[in-house]
Write a protein that holds these residues in place. Structure first.
Motif, short mmCIF file in Angstrom:
data_model
loop_
_atom_site.label_atom_id
_atom_site.label_comp_id
_atom_site.label_asym_id
_atom_site.label_seq_id
_atom_site.Cartn_x
_atom_site.Cartn_y
_atom_site.Cartn_z
N LEU A 1 0.83 -1.21 0.00
CA LEU A 1 0.00 0.00 0.00
C LEU A 1 0.86 1.26 0.00
N ALA A 2 1.92 1.25 0.81
CA ALA A 2 2.80 2.42 0.87
C ALA A 2 3.48 2.66 -0.47
N ALA A 3 3.89 1.59 -1.15
CA ALA A 3 4.53 1.73 -2.46
C ALA A 3 3.54 2.28 -3.49
N MET A 4 2.29 1.80 -3.44
CA MET A 4 1.29 2.31 -4.36
C MET A 4 1.03 3.79 -4.12
N GLU A 5 1.03 4.20 -2.87
CA GLU A 5 0.82 5.61 -2.57
C GLU A 5 1.91 6.48 -3.20
N ARG A 6 3.11 5.97 -3.24
CA ARG A 6 4.21 6.75 -3.83
C ARG A 6 4.11 6.78 -5.35
N ASP A 7 3.72 5.66 -5.96
CA ASP A 7 3.81 5.54 -7.42
C ASP A 7 2.49 5.80 -8.16
N LEU A 8 1.36 5.49 -7.54
CA LEU A 8 0.10 5.48 -8.28
C LEU A 8 -0.95 6.45 -7.77
N VAL A 9 -0.80 6.96 -6.57
CA VAL A 9 -1.83 7.83 -5.99
C VAL A 9 -1.49 9.29 -6.26
N VAL A 10 -2.44 10.00 -6.87
CA VAL A 10 -2.27 11.42 -7.19
C VAL A 10 -3.43 12.18 -6.55
N ASP A 11 -3.13 12.89 -5.46
CA ASP A 11 -4.15 13.67 -4.77
C ASP A 11 -5.37 12.81 -4.42
N GLY A 12 -5.11 11.60 -3.93
CA GLY A 12 -6.19 10.72 -3.52
C GLY A 12 -6.82 9.92 -4.64
N GLN A 13 -6.47 10.23 -5.90
CA GLN A 13 -6.96 9.48 -7.05
C GLN A 13 -5.88 8.49 -7.49
N VAL A 14 -6.29 7.37 -8.06
CA VAL A 14 -5.36 6.26 -8.29
C VAL A 14 -5.25 5.95 -9.78
N LEU A 15 -4.00 5.87 -10.27
CA LEU A 15 -3.71 5.41 -11.62
C LEU A 15 -3.73 3.88 -11.64
N ARG A 16 -4.11 3.30 -12.77
CA ARG A 16 -4.08 1.84 -12.88
C ARG A 16 -2.65 1.32 -12.81
N TYR A 17 -1.78 1.92 -13.61
CA TYR A 17 -0.37 1.56 -13.71
C TYR A 17 0.29 2.66 -14.52
N ASP A 18 1.57 2.58 -14.71
CA ASP A 18 2.30 3.58 -15.48
C ASP A 18 2.60 3.00 -16.86
N PRO A 19 1.88 3.42 -17.91
CA PRO A 19 2.13 2.87 -19.25
C PRO A 19 3.55 3.12 -19.74
N ALA A 20 4.18 4.20 -19.27
CA ALA A 20 5.55 4.48 -19.71
C ALA A 20 6.51 3.44 -19.15
N ALA A 21 6.27 2.99 -17.92
CA ALA A 21 7.15 1.99 -17.30
C ALA A 21 6.77 0.58 -17.70
N SER A 22 5.51 0.38 -18.07
CA SER A 22 5.04 -0.95 -18.48
C SER A 22 4.22 -0.79 -19.74
N PRO A 23 4.85 -0.74 -20.92
CA PRO A 23 4.14 -0.48 -22.18
C PRO A 23 2.99 -1.47 -22.40
N ASP A 24 1.84 -0.92 -22.81
CA ASP A 24 0.65 -1.75 -22.99
C ASP A 24 0.23 -1.88 -24.45
N GLY A 25 1.12 -1.44 -25.36
CA GLY A 25 0.81 -1.57 -26.78
C GLY A 25 -0.01 -0.45 -27.35
#
Length: 628
Positions: A514-538
């Motif tokens: 949870l702490a790692a997700m807060e650093r990488d995916l949480v933006v002002d309380g809203q949550v990204l699914r993942y980072d497409p730049a770090a994990s290309p999705d085609g």
């Protein structure tokens, strides 16, 4: 009677698109329509959710088609509200001369055998003073590709293409000739009303007879019947928590996304609405995903709605009985609402897309993917149904055993994952976690119901999955469970790990995740699914925060002992709803709603978060509850 010549028009509409959030949803449990605050119906597919559109100016102003009713001499937007606890939408307009309303609704029919032609009612009334309304109707059949002819009579009009027809009935009192339809292919009319007067139109799909003038009393009876239906349905809810208004609106929205004749639930009623303005992530969600529908059924069960779970279980049983092993095993990832797997993806090149967001796609190629998580979500929903008193019969149990036997042979395969990436198959951690859920819930059902099953085989598979996820899905350097085996990228789908019971909510590894997700995916309380730049999705481009994940994050925080923080984030997430309490799929950088609308994922997750917070608020766990 007059008939226009058969041709295809290309000019229509206003110069600007209504925002995605500037809409209300109406429906009849077979299809839906979106109504903008300016009085325009700019999305309507008939006769089903997954049928071609008649009105679709939301994704192409020029050739999409629309039906607009608004004050004749004012461009000011209306103010919308729902008639309390219903799906009846009211758009109110105020001018210097008076106040008027457009009341939009579609009388629902929960009876699967009801073949009565369906109505879309636009009831116009003057509340105070005098109101002059203008009606503009420009249907465009088959996504704007089909020619049609228009036949106008004294009672209304008939719009007819090769495959579909829509009749326009007028709402008026006997002897009233004040509303006269003019035009050739597209029609217009002026409606002048004094205080208390009611007029309007009814659109009937695939009608049995010609246009007719409908007395106001007949339409008002349909209005009362529609209100009664929604009040009766919602009265079955057992929810008595803090957020009743938001939860009830979400429940009604999920019900609107249900196809009554089959029991299937669609992921969203729209196609082609962008996840990034100007981007290519524009998908068609008017189909039944096993995953989304299973989630929705679980959420409705938590509110006491069991009929929807029973109907969906029957629909799924029919899919299994049809037999065959497809790309995703005995069950496909998605189907049409009638169970057909035929959902080929195509691009509508003649449409510019919402605010220039092309391509506009219909159909969905994800139907040919392998997504192993769908079995876990299905079995979790069935186990929840069991906990609510619904029982599996012998034929159904044999089908479930067949699903788990297939999964026991196939769970250790790479797949496209929950987010339906188009960059190739991978070892997604979430898919393995949900495979564990499938075996776990199958074992529980077998034990609690005393049903025969190869429990030793299922137990061995469950334990293998559990050990593998801990060995390969946990990254000791990142101190987190990651999106893929051996990877470093995080993924918000894993927020459901504790909810599923794979990890304890107070387990240190989970708190670190949870702490790692807060650093990488949480933006002002809203949550990204993942980072497409770090994990290309085609795919090219980015996307907004994903509202399903935001509400899942709220639930994860609450389960892990941070209910006060979770409640604050939940209240903030509710502010991203539109003026009617409806949510799209994503939230853009400026707070704008993006993606298909309204989204079942978001509304079901809102219900889950509210139920979880109601249960856990004020019961913060103290130290020592986790034993390592």
């Amino acid at each position: 009677m007059r008939e226009c010549r058969r041709r295809k028009a290309v000019t229509m509409g206003t110069s600007e698109y209504a925002r995605i959030a500037d809409h209300g949803l109406i429906g009849d449990l077979r299809t839906t329509a979106l109504v903008a605050t300016d009085g325009t119906i700019d999305w309507w597919c008939v006769p089903r959710f997954d049928s071609p559109s008649v009105f679709a100016s939301l994704v192409d102003q020029r050739t999409g088609g629309h039906c607009r009713i608004r004050p004749a001499r004012s461009d000011a937007p209306g103010r919308q509200l729902y008639f309390p606890d219903t799906a009846v939408l009211i758009t109110r307009f105020s001018t210097d001369e008076g106040i008027g309303e457009v009341v939009d609704f579609m009388p629902p029919s929960p009876d699967p055998a009801d073949a009565t032609p369906r109505w879309l009612v636009r009831m116009v009334r003057c509340v105070r003073g005098r109101m002059d309304f203008r009606l503009d109707i420009a249907p465009r059949f088959d996504y704007g590709r089909a020619l049609h002819q228009t036949v106008v009579t004294d009672e209304g009009a008939l719009f007819e293409s090769a495959d579909t027809s829509v009749v326009l009935h007028t709402i008026r009192e006997p002897g009233d000739t004040g509303m006269r339809l003019v035009g050739e292919l597209d029609l217009h009319a002026e409606i002048t009303l004094e205080t208390g007067q009611v007029r309007g139109i009814v659109l009937e799909q695939n009608p049995l007879g010609p246009p007719r003038a409908l007395p106001v009393a007949e339409v008002e009876r349909a209005f009362q019947d529609t209100v009664r239906f929604w009040h009766t349905w919602l009265s079955r809810s057992t929810y008595q928590g803090r957020w009743r208004e938001a939860v009830d609106r979400s429940a009604i929205t999920l019900k609107l996304l249900t196809h009554a004749p089959s029991g299937a639930l669609v992921a969203a009623p729209t196609a082609g609405l962008p996840e990034q303005l100007g981007g290519e992530r524009n998908w068609d969600y008017r189909y039944t995903w096993v995953r989304d529908a299973s989630f929705a059924v679980s959420s409705l069960l938590d509110l006491g709605f069991t009929d929807e779970a029973t109907a969906f279980a029957r629909w799924l049983a029919d899919r299994y009985e049809e037999g065959g092993i497809g790309p995703s095993g005995p069950l496909r990832v998605l189907y049409r609402v009638d169970g057909s797997p035929d959902v080929p993806e195509q691009v509508l090149d003649h449409w510019e897309g919402h605010r220039g967001s092309a391509p506009v796609r219909v159909g969905n190629a994800a139907g040919d993917q392998l997504q192993l998580d769908i079995y876990g979500e299905l079995f979790d929903a069935l186990y929840r149904a069991h906990q609510h008193g619904l029982r599996v019969g012998r034929p159904g149990w044999r089908a479930l055993c067949g699903l788990l036997d297939w999964l026991a042979d196939n769970w250790d395969r790479t797949d496209e994952g929950i987010w339906e990436t188009r960059g190739g198959r991978r070892d997604f951690t979430y898919g393995r976690v949900m495979s564990w859920v499938a075996f776990d819930r199958g074992l529980r059902l077998a034990a609690e119901l005393g049903l025969p099953a190869p429990v030793e085989r299922w137990r061995a598979a469950r334990d293998l999955v559990h050990d593998q996820v801990w060995q390969h899905g946990w990254n000791p350097e990142r101190r987190a469970f990651t999106q893929q085996y051996g990877g470093e990228v995080l993924d918000a789908s894993l927020l459901r790990m504790a909810r599923a019971g794979f990890v304890a909510p107070q387990e240190p590894a989970w708190l670190d995740t949870l702490a790692a997700m807060e650093r990488d995916l949480v933006v002002d309380g809203q949550v990204l699914r993942y980072d497409p730049a770090a994990s290309p999705d085609g795919l090219v481009g980015s996307e907004g925060t994903f509202s399903l994940c935001t509400f899942d994050y709220v639930g994860a925080l609450a389960r892990s002992g941070r209910s006060a923080e979770a409640r604050l984030l939940f209240e903030r997430a509710l502010t991203h709803a539109n003026h009617l309490g409806l949510h799209a799929e994503e939230i853009g950088p400026t707070g704008e709603q993006l993606g298909n609308f309204p989204q079942a994922f978001t509304h079901l997750a809102l219900i889950d978060a509210a139920v979880t917070l109601d249960r856990l608020c004020g019961t913060e766990p103290g130290p020592g509850l986790w034993v390592g």
